[in-house]
Design a protein around this motif. Sequence first.
Motif, PDB file in Angstrom:
ATOM      1  N   GLU A   1      44.737  33.215  50.190  1.00 26.90           N
ATOM      2  CA  GLU A   1      44.317  32.780  49.088  1.00 26.90           C
ATOM      3  C   GLU A   1      43.682  31.398  48.864  1.00 26.90           C
ATOM      4  OE1 GLU A   1      47.102  32.848  50.610  1.00 26.90           O
ATOM      5  OE2 GLU A   1      48.717  31.115  50.002  1.00 26.90           O
TER       6      GLU A   1
ATOM      7  N   GLU B   1      47.503  45.200  42.590  1.00 30.87           N
ATOM      8  CA  GLU B   1      46.424  44.557  42.004  1.00 30.87           C
ATOM      9  C   GLU B   1      44.956  45.310  42.689  1.00 30.87           C
ATOM     10  OE1 GLU B   1      46.564  40.298  42.455  1.00 30.87           O
ATOM     11  OE2 GLU B   1      48.460  40.480  41.913  1.00 30.87           O
TER      12      GLU B   1
ATOM     13  N   VAL C   1      47.024  46.316  37.545  1.00 29.74           N
ATOM     14  CA  VAL C   1      46.302  45.334  36.861  1.00 29.74           C
ATOM     15  C   VAL C   1      45.038  45.169  37.388  1.00 29.74           C
ATOM     16  CG1 VAL C   1      48.443  44.504  35.977  1.00 29.74           C
ATOM     17  CG2 VAL C   1      47.404  43.648  38.098  1.00 29.74           C
ATOM     18  N   GLY C   2      44.175  44.291  36.835  1.00 32.32           N
ATOM     19  CA  GLY C   2      43.011  44.013  37.134  1.00 32.32           C
ATOM     20  C   GLY C   2      41.956  45.046  36.420  1.00 32.32           C
ATOM     21  N   ARG C   3      42.355  45.618  35.439  1.00 30.55           N
ATOM     22  CA  ARG C   3      41.521  46.528  34.670  1.00 30.55           C
ATOM     23  C   ARG C   3      40.512  46.194  33.774  1.00 30.55           C
ATOM     24  NH1 ARG C   3      43.805  51.745  34.312  1.00 30.55           N
ATOM     25  NH2 ARG C   3      45.640  51.909  35.586  1.00 30.55           N
ATOM     26  N   SER C   4      40.671  44.859  33.322  1.00 33.98           N
ATOM     27  CA  SER C   4      39.648  44.317  32.318  1.00 33.98           C
ATOM     28  C   SER C   4      38.838  43.430  33.245  1.00 33.98           C
ATOM     29  CB  SER C   4      40.400  43.466  31.291  1.00 33.98           C
ATOM     30  OG  SER C   4      41.099  42.211  31.927  1.00 33.98           O
TER      31      SER C   4
ATOM     32  N   ALA D   1      38.192  40.141  32.827  1.00 33.67           N
ATOM     33  CA  ALA D   1      39.154  38.952  33.192  1.00 33.67           C
ATOM     34  C   ALA D   1      40.282  39.209  34.338  1.00 33.67           C
ATOM     35  CB  ALA D   1      39.482  38.468  31.908  1.00 33.67           C
ATOM     36  N   GLY D   2      40.579  40.385  34.165  1.00 34.84           N
ATOM     37  CA  GLY D   2      41.685  40.786  35.103  1.00 34.84           C
ATOM     38  C   GLY D   2      41.177  40.859  36.582  1.00 34.84           C
TER      39      GLY D   2
ATOM     40  N   ARG E   1      38.179  39.458  37.519  1.00 32.28           N
ATOM     41  CA  ARG E   1      38.110  38.102  38.008  1.00 32.28           C
ATOM     42  C   ARG E   1      39.061  37.375  38.551  1.00 32.28           C
ATOM     43  NH1 ARG E   1      35.959  36.755  33.070  1.00 32.28           N
ATOM     44  NH2 ARG E   1      37.311  35.313  32.406  1.00 32.28           N
ATOM     45  N   ALA E   2      40.213  37.432  38.028  1.00 33.49           N
ATOM     46  CA  ALA E   2      41.713  36.827  38.546  1.00 33.49           C
ATOM     47  C   ALA E   2      42.018  37.485  39.895  1.00 33.49           C
ATOM     48  CB  ALA E   2      42.468  36.542  37.502  1.00 33.49           C
ATOM     49  N   ALA E   3      41.775  38.722  39.918  1.00 31.47           N
ATOM     50  CA  ALA E   3      42.475  39.393  41.033  1.00 31.47           C
ATOM     51  C   ALA E   3      41.571  38.988  42.060  1.00 31.47           C
ATOM     52  CB  ALA E   3      42.509  40.994  40.666  1.00 31.47           C
TER      53      ALA E   3
ATOM     54  N   SER F   1      39.858  36.269  42.719  1.00 30.71           N
ATOM     55  CA  SER F   1      40.112  34.962  43.037  1.00 30.71           C
ATOM     56  C   SER F   1      41.533  34.477  43.448  1.00 30.71           C
ATOM     57  CB  SER F   1      39.856  34.042  41.762  1.00 30.71           C
ATOM     58  OG  SER F   1      40.773  34.007  40.794  1.00 30.71           O
ATOM     59  N   HIS F   2      42.590  35.238  42.991  1.00 30.99           N
ATOM     60  CA  HIS F   2      43.829  35.104  43.398  1.00 30.99           C
ATOM     61  C   HIS F   2      44.317  35.453  44.527  1.00 30.99           C
ATOM     62  CE1 HIS F   2      47.858  33.664  42.580  1.00 30.99           C
ATOM     63  NE2 HIS F   2      48.194  34.841  43.068  1.00 30.99           N
ATOM     64  N   THR F   3      44.105  36.885  44.735  1.00 29.69           N
ATOM     65  CA  THR F   3      44.780  37.513  45.792  1.00 29.69           C
ATOM     66  C   THR F   3      44.011  37.629  46.909  1.00 29.69           C
ATOM     67  OG1 THR F   3      44.304  39.776  44.995  1.00 29.69           O
ATOM     68  CG2 THR F   3      46.132  38.745  43.940  1.00 29.69           C
TER      69      THR F   3
END
Lengths: 704, 704
Positions: free
Chosen positions: A105, A226, A253-256, A258-259, A261-263, A265-267
């Motif tokens: 991460e 995710e 999650v991570g359907r949108s 933005a989601g 994008r974060a998925a 970067s984060h995981t």
Amino acid sequence: MPHPLDSFFAPKSIALIGASRDIEKIPGRLLSMLRKNEYPGNIYPINPNYPDIDGLKCYASIVDVGVPIDLAIVIIPARAVVGALEQCAAVGVKNAVIISSGFAEEGGYSAAMQDQIVAIAKRSGMRISGPNAEGFLSEVQKVAATFSPTVDVKPGHVPLVATTRRIAIVAQSGGIGFAIKHRAKALGVAVSYCVSAGNESDLGAGEFLDYMVQDASTDVILLFIEGIRDVDKFLVAARRAAEVGKPVIVTKVGRSGAGERAAASHTASMAGWSAAYDAVFAKYGFIVSNDLDEAVTIAAVLTTSPLPKGDRVAVLTVSGGAGIWGADTVSMQGLRVPELSPAIQNQIKQWMPSYGAAGNPIDVTAQGVSSGGLQKTIDLLDTSDEVDAILVVLSLSSEVRMWFKEAELKPVISAQNKPIVFYSYTLPSLFARTELAKSGVVVLSGLTHVGVAMRRLVEVANFKLAPPAGRATLPLRDLSAHLQSATLSEFDSKALLRDAGIAMPDEMLVTARDELDAAVARAGFPLVMKIQSRDIQHKSEVGGVRVNITTKGEAFMAYGALLDNARKHRPDAAIQGVLVGPMAKKGVEIIVGTLTDKTFGPLIMVGLGGITTELFRDVIYRPAPVSAEEASAMLGALKAAPLLDGFRGAAKADVAALSRLISEVSVLAAQHAERIAEIEINPVLVHAEGLGVTIVDALVVRKV
Amino acid sequence: MPHPLDSFFAPKSIALIGASRDIEKIPGRLLSMLRKNEYPGNIYPINPNYPDIDGLKCYASIVDVGVPIDLAIVIIPARAVVGALEQCAAVGVKNAVIISSGFAEEGGYSAAMQDQIVAIAKRSGMRISGPNAEGFLSEVQKVAATFSPTVDVKPGHVPLVATTRRIAIVAQSGGIGFAIKHRAKALGVAVSYCVSAGNESDLGAGEFLDYMVQDASTDVILLFIEGIRDVDKFLVAARRAAEVGKPVIVTKVGRSGAGERAAASHTASMAGWSAAYDAVFAKYGFIVSNDLDEAVTIAAVLTTSPLPKGDRVAVLTVSGGAGIWGADTVSMQGLRVPELSPAIQNQIKQWMPSYGAAGNPIDVTAQGVSSGGLQKTIDLLDTSDEVDAILVVLSLSSEVRMWFKEAELKPVISAQNKPIVFYSYTLPSLFARTELAKSGVVVLSGLTHVGVAMRRLVEVANFKLAPPAGRATLPLRDLSAHLQSATLSEFDSKALLRDAGIAMPDEMLVTARDELDAAVARAGFPLVMKIQSRDIQHKSEVGGVRVNITTKGEAFMAYGALLDNARKHRPDAAIQGVLVGPMAKKGVEIIVGTLTDKTFGPLIMVGLGGITTELFRDVIYRPAPVSAEEASAMLGALKAAPLLDGFRGAAKADVAALSRLISEVSVLAAQHAERIAEIEINPVLVHAEGLGVTIVDALVVRKV
């Protein structure tokens, strides 16, 4: 049957690497949680700084312990983790869960450390969960290998338990996993396991899912993901769950944008494209839920209900308005709320005052409760063949009064013939929850969630795992000759499909004017002519299509015009020729395609053709290949399905022929997944029953 | 400004007719509730059986009280109610609320007693709520005129109050009304009033709504209805709410067949057709919610938030998975979660460890909280012009730890520039709710509901009450000559519409073969011919339509064939003739219609024509009449709207002309609501911008 992860989830001994006396900090909390939750095995704290912790001898290193260790919980600074794991491997520790974070991460050198962890797992056979995991809880085995505050045990707290059946939670996010557990337990739903996957260096969500599918103490599984990393294990587990009929409720999650994008970067995982996930979920009958309370409500209903035999719901209440709301809610979910027969209504009417209602919704009124009418109506409806499920809508906020007597309710619930679901429109009191838990009742508090859950119950009851596509669907052929050029024209694509064994219309590529006579004779009138070039993607946009040509004169004029247009619009395009074929008979316009998902590989897609597909997004995906049966089920799931079924007096369409085509195309995509990225057949016209289908246009896209 | 119901909701004196010493029964509970809630005025118990109750002098009859009474609460057997009300009227009691049941909801003689109540109200001017009502609560005035257990005051209980703004609840069902109150107060949302309407003999939900709209202590209104009875008052109140910008969240039940069945039987009201309700709600910007928790969540967000200036949301979290879920949820509601600029990201990154994420969703991580990053990021985002709202996603289950300091959070929340919404993925603890309430924060617990609420906030901010249809839209004309026959043919209908002032294509009714030449000459080729008969509803089904006729010969053959077909299929039908007109130019196929709702009168409907309307139910209704502006907004609300806006490179359609037509048709339906039941224009073809519309077929249905 033993499972490789038995010693992970039910360790006989635990080493706590990084144990601490400071229970305010996570390392200290881990020991405290294990003991508060009454872990029955031996615990070996490891920390060179203490001789003992909380009455337990503390070891300087795992190598000093000297007894076999089933599970090492690792909570030390990231830079020390690899060394500690090497020692664990050396002394034969069977499993490790790494709570420490600071690996993939973070990227860079930290990510490289995670690669070393993977290597240790591979080399030694030690199974490793994490790093960056929140650990797990085994309620059955009393193993609280986590620092989650939700597993803390308060002195004197009596847990609320309403169900005998249990749910297991598998979550890539520990925060969410334990939040699901927290909410489920607040409702009185019993939990078997809650496991967080973290960075999944070795053990991933797919393998954890596999464990829960085979675990006898788990009846329903909640999965929060995710992006799946151990895809093969996940797919094996998913199929097994479908085969044994163990329900899986999944949140992806991570359907949108933005989601996602974060998925990413984060995981440190590549978030998969959600349509592919949904296709896989649909194939295996997973229950998709995008809301935490909804997911828990579905789990509660699944753990307390037998599967319904149909979709007819009785709504039973003591408040008119609430009963109507309940009836509306289940109706909006597509369930039926049938008017009860006069016979049943007359029985129920004995138990209520004259201003009650027995039609369904059934309002026995508050007075009907005191006279025992509520309980008697439940008993009656449970054995009636007029409804398949019962929704009881009440106010359960009182902290002193209870509508039911355990001696009357418990026997019915224990032997219930159909789902009996309890919803309170006021906030349920802990008193009501506790009293009703004694009878095995979970009190639910979100009406829409209840409606969704009752609908899902019917879907679970109706789900059938589709048979796989047969080997005979389409024999495997060498198509490499068709995949030499970087792009394929319609002509090239159709040639490939024809060689693959898919029935195509009889068309001729005219490469010189003197071939046109023969082509026209073969096609017959009316006919269609289309420019062919590997450099022209959208033929219509360059004036490259002429339809409904009815005379030879028109055909020759069209030939010249098509070539002229192409030269004018795309002077650089290499022209293959003009494709001449018969005009297709009328039919329902359908689009069939395949594409390649980065997680799950080839997918098959079907939708209504024309503008509607785009406007209403009415398309269905499944992982390829699919059998004709599964293709037929896909068609049934389209909103536009009635169009194929004799809409407004039209003839029924040849769904059988279309389903065969979908199956063939899907098999083709799966067979040649290494070479073919996409196939698009748009449109295929589906004629009346018995008259088959006609592929009008097709495009195959090579993998780069 | 004083309101006629001021003395109802803020009575200076209350007579309790049917007061009792037995606080286990409802009559006794009413007095106890009034006093426990510290009613500040004088209470006069009325019951001939007691000299006093609970220290208060008890009167044998209202006539013995001898002082002016603002409100009589009536809880005596149904058969005694009318007599008691007569006495109340005689001594000038201003208002009464009848808790007693056994009236219209029972039918027969009991219903007749309710008619007598209505007569007393009319005659005396006394305002009467109920019968069969659960009464009301005025939190502001401390009047608990209800037996609802939810208004009971527990000793030592400190109510949770997080908002300064208040919600009022108007519910036809007392059970639901007080359940809404119960749930709202559990979140810390302050309540001004909660009133149940019961059988609405005199005072109805519409008039209560009107009170709340003008009430200065009420900021948001929650409305629960089964069917509106005081329609005119309701519409006045609805318009006023829209004009003053006071949000109304409405739940309308009786939407399904089962729900309507029960609404009819239970509340003795005719349940309205829900599409008409939804049309009225949309016109006045009401927020429709079909779920109790969702409605309360929307109310909570509205009472704690300024309206957003746009649809860009920042999702701020301490847990990666939860942040992604939050971003997905608001995205699925059509809100944007934009990636933040590098400048803002760099600022935020100072306050978080390297494994956090600043893109949006923003994950400051647990470590970022302890370093103050969470609070600082909220402060920064609140003043940033890159987002319009902030969603904070946290775990607030702890009963001892709090992420925020009141001294830091309260000033930001008090002066917040945009919505700052708090969601906890674990079940929020009472400790967290109480601590955050001090800063004016309501902690929400249902993520989908939060997403919906944030979306509704944007819709409220964007809502504009449409201007009314101008008088000049369509001058009022006498159309009675067109409405003589029981049914109208296409020809009749078009003649009516033409005479009403709506532009129609130039068509000729040919009643004899020798008129055909002239008709053909007038129409020009290509032309269309259609059989006309008041006895034939579906022309196509009897072979009664010929399109695309291009020669005179074809026209004559068609004429004969149309008459033959009609005679063959419908030998008994009286034939008017054959309608001859030009083929319409191409255009987007739209259906425009009007119909009459039993509650709200004429409605105008628009949808995409063809099979799609039926398959995808893509139609929009509004109460008629509508202005062209409102019609244009209706078109924009269609899922098929992109079709009119230059879909896939097509020319933009003439939306202005279509909007004018919709407005005209709606005005026509409203003007002649007494005589015209339905108008259907199907299809009207909408040509490219500037080229207008063509009405292809039309049908007017007379009222019977």
